[in-house]
Design an enzyme around this catalytic site. Structure first.
Site, short mmCIF file in Angstrom:
data_model
loop_
_atom_site.label_atom_id
_atom_site.label_comp_id
_atom_site.label_asym_id
_atom_site.label_seq_id
_atom_site.Cartn_x
_atom_site.Cartn_y
_atom_site.Cartn_z
N HIS A 125 -25.19 41.11 87.24
CA HIS A 125 -24.19 42.01 86.66
C HIS A 125 -23.44 41.32 85.52
CE1 HIS A 125 -20.79 44.96 86.75
NE2 HIS A 125 -20.10 43.89 86.43
N GLU A 126 -23.05 40.07 85.73
CA GLU A 126 -22.31 39.35 84.68
C GLU A 126 -23.20 39.09 83.47
OE1 GLU A 126 -19.25 39.26 84.87
OE2 GLU A 126 -19.17 39.88 86.95
N GLU A 197 -18.51 49.06 83.11
CA GLU A 197 -18.86 48.56 84.44
C GLU A 197 -20.05 49.31 85.01
OE1 GLU A 197 -17.83 45.92 86.21
OE2 GLU A 197 -16.67 45.39 84.42
#
Length: 272
Positions: A125-126, A197
């Site tokens: 995700h990062e 996000e």
């Protein structure tokens, strides 16, 4: 497209506030302030935030580095610097001005409480934020919002100490602008962050090859954070994979992250 429109709205709000409060001079001042703050944020935000959380860089002998290295190869990204934050609350973030100058950081609490699959999902995700250049987008939106608040605060002081010129003749609209502009700025900034996000969740699942690890990680992170909240600076809350502190009820409007339940539902719907 949505992010572009929101950033455009935020930039327009900066200029409109400057013009309303100070005419052409105010417009020019707001523009110069926005450019200067964006420049500083672009070049130095990574160093500032890593130092703020006392992050320590780790090398190839660390589990987090090895996971990140494999995922960076999957994503076709340069290897970012990897940091560990000395905090018991589970969380992580990415920073840096572009993929060639990126860094990812995870707390000790995240590493200790998540299994291999879940940790892989979080770091993917990062890295998705890095690949999608969300770091730059979030830095710009946060800087513009801060500029609006600063200009509004300057106008408040000017009014208190006798400034304000003709604007003082219409005190109601003047005060409404000073109050509503910062609120609008925070709402727009939060909307940008929530949108990015969702995209990072999807891209991260593709990088990891599965959505299950990240979905499981989000559940664990939220549950543990209720017991062990993170002592985080609100100005950096948008950077983390999950809000480091709770915002419920009316304050959820200002949350920089979507509801965890919705994030998990969307991850499961990917079918990977």
């Amino acid at each position: 497209m949505r992010t572009t429109l929101l950033l455009g709205g935020l930039s327009g709000l900066v200029l409109a506030l400057g013009a309303f409060l100070g005419g052409e001079v105010g417009l020019l001042l707001a523009f110069v302030i926005a450019i200067a703050m964006n420049f500083g944020s672009y070049w130095y935000s990574d160093k500032i935030v890593l130092r703020m959380y006392r992050a320590q860089e780790v090398g190839k002998d660390h589990q987090l580095y090895r996971i990140t290295e494999r995922l960076a190869q999957n994503a076709g990204l340069p290897m970012p610097r990897v940091y560990v934050i000395p905090d018991h609350s589970p969380n992580a973030f990415a920073t840096g001005r572009n993929p060639d100058h990126a860094a990812v950081a995870a707390t000790e609490g995240l590493i200790r409480n998540l299994n291999q699959s879940e940790l892989t999902g979080v770091m993917a995700h990062e890295l998705a934020h890095v690949r999608n250049r969300d770091i730059l987008i979030s830095s710009i939106s946060a800087t513009l919002a801060a500029t609006i608040m600063m200009v509004a605060r300057m106008a408040q002081f000017a009014m208190i100490f006798g400034g304000g010129g003709d604007r003082r003749d219409n005190i109601v609209s003047f005060l409404a602008t000073l109050i509503l502009a910062p609120i609008a700025a925070v709402l727009i900034q939060s909307a940008i962050s929530r949108s990015r996000e969702f995209v990072a969740d999807r891209t991260g699942a593709e990088i990891a090859g599965s959505s299950k690890g990240l979905a499981g990680a989000l559940v664990k992170i939220e549950n543990i954070q209720e017991r062990i909240p993170m002592d985080a600076n609100p100005a950096t809350a948008h950077m983390f994979i999950m809000m480091p502190f709770s915002r419920k009820g009316f304050m959820s409007l200002f949350s920089t992250h979507p509801p965890t339940e919705e994030r998990i539902r969307r991850l499961h719907s990917l079918g990977i």
